[in-house]
Design an enzyme around this catalytic site. Sequence first.
Site, PDB file in Angstrom:
ATOM      1  N   GLY A 354      65.817  49.077  19.483  1.00  0.00           N
ATOM      2  CA  GLY A 354      64.656  49.953  19.494  1.00  0.00           C
ATOM      3  C   GLY A 354      63.796  49.718  18.267  1.00  0.00           C
ATOM      4  N   GLY A 356      60.555  51.757  15.741  1.00  0.00           N
ATOM      5  CA  GLY A 356      59.798  52.970  15.464  1.00  0.00           C
ATOM      6  C   GLY A 356      58.953  52.828  14.223  1.00  0.00           C
ATOM      7  N   GLY A 357      58.495  53.984  13.710  1.00  0.00           N
ATOM      8  CA  GLY A 357      57.545  53.980  12.616  1.00  0.00           C
ATOM      9  C   GLY A 357      58.078  53.404  11.317  1.00  0.00           C
ATOM     10  N   GLY A 359      60.905  51.255  11.026  1.00  0.00           N
ATOM     11  CA  GLY A 359      61.670  50.023  11.090  1.00  0.00           C
ATOM     12  C   GLY A 359      62.201  49.730  12.472  1.00  0.00           C
ATOM     13  N   VAL A 361      65.810  48.792  14.966  1.00  0.00           N
ATOM     14  CA  VAL A 361      67.250  48.994  15.113  1.00  0.00           C
ATOM     15  C   VAL A 361      67.845  47.835  15.901  1.00  0.00           C
ATOM     16  CG1 VAL A 361      69.060  50.524  15.943  1.00  0.00           C
ATOM     17  CG2 VAL A 361      66.944  51.484  15.058  1.00  0.00           C
ATOM     18  N   LYS A 375      69.860  49.903  11.313  1.00  0.00           N
ATOM     19  CA  LYS A 375      68.431  50.197  11.170  1.00  0.00           C
ATOM     20  C   LYS A 375      67.891  49.508   9.926  1.00  0.00           C
ATOM     21  CE  LYS A 375      66.949  54.483  10.229  1.00  0.00           C
ATOM     22  NZ  LYS A 375      66.495  55.867  10.478  1.00  0.00           N
ATOM     23  N   ASP A 471      62.776  67.166  11.841  1.00  0.00           N
ATOM     24  CA  ASP A 471      62.213  66.278  12.862  1.00  0.00           C
ATOM     25  C   ASP A 471      63.080  66.281  14.124  1.00  0.00           C
ATOM     26  OD1 ASP A 471      60.242  64.620  13.836  1.00  0.00           O
ATOM     27  OD2 ASP A 471      61.121  62.790  13.048  1.00  0.00           O
TER      28      ASP A 471
END
Length: 664
Positions: A354, A356-357, A359, A361, A375, A471
């Site tokens: 995956g 995301g913002g 970094g 994974v 990650k 979050d």
Amino acid sequence: MAAFVWSTNTSGKSVFGLKFTVSGNLVLFDRNDATVWQSFDHPTDSLLVGQTLFPGQKLTSSTSSSNSTPGFVFSYSSGLQAVGFNGQNIPLASSSGQFIRLDPDGHLKVYESGELNWNAVVDLLTSGIGYCGYPMVCSNYGICSSNGQCACPDDANSETSTFRQISYTQPNLGCSLVTPISCSHSQYHTLLELKNTSYFYFNIIYTDKNSFLDEKIDLENCKKSCLKNCSCKAALFAYDSRKGCLLLSEVFSLINNEGMVENVTVFLKVQKSSTAPTNSPSKKSRQVTIMLGSSLGTFFGVFFVVTSCFFILTKKRESEELDEFFVDQVPGSPTRLSYEELRVMTSNFNDKLGEGGFGTVFHGTLSDGTKVAVKRLNGFGHVKQSFLAEVETIGNIHHVNLVRLVGFCAEKSYRLLVYEYMSNGSMDKWIFQRHQELTLGWQSRKKIIMDIAKGLTYLHEECRQKIFHLDIKPQNILLDEHFNAKISDFGLSKLIDKDQSQVVTMMKGTPGYLAPEWLSSIITEKVDVYSFGVVVLEMLCGRKILDRSQPEEDMHLLGLFKRKAKTEQLLDIVDKYNDDMQTHRAEVVEMMGVAMWCLQSDFSRRPSMSVVVKVLEGFVDVENNLDYNITTPVVPRAITATGHQEDAIGDATPLFPSALSGPR
């Protein structure tokens, strides 16, 4: 909901039937009536009359009355049996019902049934280990005296107190540091030596060959190891026949020896103030340097020296920040790994799970075959903060509903985090996808809601410091192979002292899940409760908080929910793409009451997460007279390169930095 306690593990064995005996033993037997498996052989925290704790077995307490996570462990090498008063046997000979239980505070007690409840009648270990021998008799940092009094440690050479009591009217609640230990100011860490003081652990260490005592480390290196390790809260050094070092990531009760034992020294890590006194030698030295520089008129020379020193100190501080993650010495802490090790275990970062913002994974495999998720963080300042937050927050806490941090890498500019692998990825793909093969039924969703609630309860109330996650959203709820839910992504989390009720911080998180009070920048743990309410509502309705595919008046789920609640038409918004959810529509609507309570605009009216757990367990009812005028946040928009506006809610959140989401 029932928690998983044990499994019979009898697959492949011939089981003909089962019976539940009058003594409380669940027995599986074969066709010859021979026992194949029995619950008496697998004790949890209790022993019933007639049940024996055999050598090698153990009792494991719960962490607390509201958290079934394993806590203290009791084992008895020569066997312990609950039968009667004679000899060394345990006093279970009353006509009323009795049992033995290892309580969350470490006490092993005999309970007897009374008219209304169970009463403790015997405390079994006190005669052997003494009143002060229990891990939490005086709670964290409290010093227990033989007369049963609890006090706080202090520095006799200091003008100010280093510790303070949690409650002066209840000294047994323990002590806290006046100045909390900060990893970002490790240069001010020092060790407070306690004379004539021991630790409950050393009451058994000399008879336990499997103890964590490191006999290869001498006294000075023991102290240095603790100072270099941010996770270390105390260093214990034993003399005598079992000389060695033990580092503690959490400090339970201490014991005032009063001259009885002198073979243990306790060193508590404390945070000294970074402000030096006005007459300190360092300040005088700086004044002399400035005066000398002025008199010689070597302005440029001084400027060059100051600049060089600043550069050197900056590099030294960066080095110290890396050293503070040396956690290999503390049992249970994450392992520090090299970048090369991570490159090998991820096949050169080729198997991406995956992105995301913060970094990407990758899938990885440890040397023992264990699957992990790695990650790799990208960026500078915010990445450093996220990395520190994750390691400091979940590096030394363990709960069945929190994703476990297995290891990390802090090497040069590399920042990587290694987590346990969650094979079913993040929850969002299971509740927002409208494909039958990726769907969750009502029972699964109900269990996931309970898992999230228990994880947040642990963070808010059961850690040594409060932890605000900040979050909570479906992308940060991960599912293992059995669909057990675990909270992940602690990159935005805040560590709060127990005596603090709120904190001032910059707005961060994900739009749609942010509580209204974020606008004031003064937040409490109730912001997580609000986010939890949003996630629950999404799970019950099977749609995102903002869905542009819906008619304009139904785009925002909170607005739709508020309207349907007022007209008593909540059945209309139950996940219509899931047959099992439709079958249990009445139960789903009841759960919406829990979500509504958590979504109250006035945060003081929201329940704590421990109360939410009690509601889900059926012990507490949802509060009446809820305010249905819940705040519907304004939908933020991001400006794209073409000048068009796009929604900033969902998988991409350009206006608000958040930790990496998606499958691990």
